[in-house]
Design an enzyme around this catalytic site. Sequence first.
Site, PDB file in Angstrom:
ATOM      1  N   LYS A  73       0.847  -1.199   0.000  1.00 30.08           N
ATOM      2  CA  LYS A  73       0.000   0.000   0.000  1.00 30.08           C
ATOM      3  C   LYS A  73       0.883   1.250   0.000  1.00 30.08           C
ATOM      4  CE  LYS A  73      -3.939   1.891   2.654  1.00 30.08           C
ATOM      5  NZ  LYS A  73      -4.785   1.705   3.854  1.00 30.08           N
ATOM      6  N   SER A 148      -9.701   1.802   2.993  1.00 32.96           N
ATOM      7  CA  SER A 148      -8.838   2.539   2.103  1.00 32.96           C
ATOM      8  C   SER A 148      -7.819   1.681   1.359  1.00 32.96           C
ATOM      9  CB  SER A 148      -8.090   3.610   2.888  1.00 32.96           C
ATOM     10  OG  SER A 148      -7.231   3.005   3.837  1.00 32.96           O
ATOM     11  N   SER A 172      -9.872  -0.556   7.136  1.00 35.69           N
ATOM     12  CA  SER A 172      -9.275  -0.362   5.812  1.00 35.69           C
ATOM     13  C   SER A 172      -8.575  -1.575   5.206  1.00 35.69           C
ATOM     14  CB  SER A 172      -8.289   0.802   5.848  1.00 35.69           C
ATOM     15  OG  SER A 172      -8.976   2.019   5.851  1.00 35.69           O
TER      16      SER A 172
END
Lengths: 479, 90
Positions: A73, A148, A172
Site C-alpha cells: 500500500k 482505504s 481499511s
Amino acid sequence: MTIEESKGAIDKGDITPSDLTNDLLQRISGVEEKLRAFVTVNSEEALIQVKMAEERLKKGGKQALQGIPIAVKDNICTEGFRTTCSSKILENFVPPYESTVTRKLKESGYILIGKTNLDEFAMGSSTENSAFGHTRNPWDISRVPGGSSGGSAAAVAADMCIAALGSDTGGSIRQPAAFCGVVGLKPTYGRVSRYGLVAFASSLDQIGPITKTVKDSAILLNIISGHDPYDSTSANLPVPDYTSVLGESIKGIKIGIPKEFFAKGLDSEVEDSVKKAVKELESLGALPVEISLPHTEYAVAVYYILATSEASSNLARYDGVKYGLRVEGKDLLDMYMKTREAGLGAEVKRRIILGTYALSSGYYDAFYKKAQQVRTLIKQDFDKAFEKVDAIVTPTTPTPAFKAGEKTNDPLQMYLADIFTISVNLAGVPGISIPCGFTSNNLPVGLQIIGKQFDEEMILKISYAYEQSTNWHKKKPPL
Amino acid sequence: MNIDDVSLLSRLKLSDTEKELFAGQLSKIIEYTEKLNELDTSGVEPTAHILPMNNVFREDKLRNSLPPDKALNNAPDREGFFYKVPKIIE
C-alpha cells in the site's frame, strides 16, 4: 497463485521467479486500465530484484518469500521508491528510509511489484478519495473495491500480485478484503511495527496482510510481526509461528455472535451468507453463543472524533517546509495555507477541519475526552464478551460492494460503511475478514472473526478450518 | 462551528464553495456524534492508548541517524544543510 503455491513451484523448479514476475507484470498491464489498483508499478526495478533473488536461490537461499512478488500500500515507506499516500502533497516524495515491515519483507527475499492505490492518507472506504485515479472492484467494475486499502485488495483479487500489505485504522484492510473476496487481517494494535507507515490516527493504525488464503495470511504475519525499537507502541512479546495452528480442530471453541451486528441496515443476502457460515462453523464443532456488545452503535461516532483529531495533528507536518509540495505565499502563514489548500483533497480537508474543531479550546472535553471515555466502554464490552467466548463472528460489512459514486456526496453514509469494523480498532483487538459467499449479483461477502488481544492464532485457526471446508476462496472474478 | 476560525487554526485555506459544502456536511456529522451524550460517562477513565504500556525509554546513547543530505533530499527549498522558508522576522 498463492505464496504457498508459488514458493512450492519455485522450490521444485516448475517456475522461475523471473517468469512469475513477468507473468504478473503482464497481467497488470492487461487489467490495470480497468482497475487502477496501483499508484506506481515497479516494472523495471522488480526485474532487477528478481535476478538478485534468483542468484540467492542458486546459492541455496531458503528465505520465506524468495522471489515472490508482493504489492505494498502506498502509505508504507519504501526507501528510494516513491510513496505518495495517493495525495498530491506527496506526489514526488521518495522516502529516505525503509519501513520496518518492508525491511522485513526484503530480508525475506520479496519482490516489490508495486505500490497500491488508497484513499488519500487512508481516509475513506471506497478508494475514491485518491488523487491518482479511482480503483474499481474486479468483481464488478461499476463498483468500489472498498477502502482505504482498495488497491491492495483489488490487486490480490485480480491476480496482479501474489499478496499485499494494507493498513487498517477503522476497517481499511477488512472492508476492502470483504468487497473483493480475499483474506484481510488487522493484527492486534502493537503486533506489527508502524515505523514507516505514514501516520493517520496513531492510536488505531495497524499494518496487516491481504492475501488469497488464510495460510498466506499467517505466513506474512509471521514475517511482519514483532517488537521494533523504532516503534515504541509495538509490543515486546514473543511472536508464535502462526502457521503451526492451522489445521487444528475447532471443536468446542466458543464463538460469540453479537446481536447488535444483526440489526436494521444489514443486507439480507449478507445476513444469509454469514448465518450459513456460522452453521458451517457449528458443524465443524464450534459452539455459537449469543452475546452482546451494547456500545456498538456508538463506535462510528467515537471513531470519527478520535481519528480526525489524531489526523489533524499528524497531518500538520504537511506544511511545505520539509518535504512534499510547496506553494509560495506572501509570508510563511500564507505559504502553509496555500500549500495545504492545493495539496490535500476534499475528504482529508474535511477531517482536518473536524479534528481541529474537536481538539480546539472549549470543545476538547465535549468531543475528544467524551469519545475517549466511550472508547473505554467499547473496550470493556469486548473484555466482558471474551470472558465467555474464544472469538466473535460477525459480518465484515453491512452490505456488499456499493456502486462507484454512490456515497461520495454524503460523508456520513460513507463513514457508516465501516460500522462493523471500527470497534475492533477502538478495542485494539485483532480481526480478520474471509470470504463466506456471494450475493445473487455475484458480489463477495466477508465474514469477520475477532479475537482477544494478541490471539491471532485463534482467529487464524477458525478461519482456516472454515476455508478448508468451503470453496469461496477458489472463485475468481470475471475479468 | 466558525469555519473561518477553524480553517486558520488548521493552517488550511478553504474556497468559498468548500466552506459552504463543509459547513453543511460537518454540522450533520457533529450532530451524529452528539449521540455520545446519551451515555453517562462520569467516572469512566478515558482511553488514550489501548495496551497496558507506559513510557518506553532507551539508553541515552548516540546512535546512527540519517545523513543530513539524505534527510534533506525531499525539501522543496534548501540551502546547504538547512530548510529554506520565507522570511519570518521583519
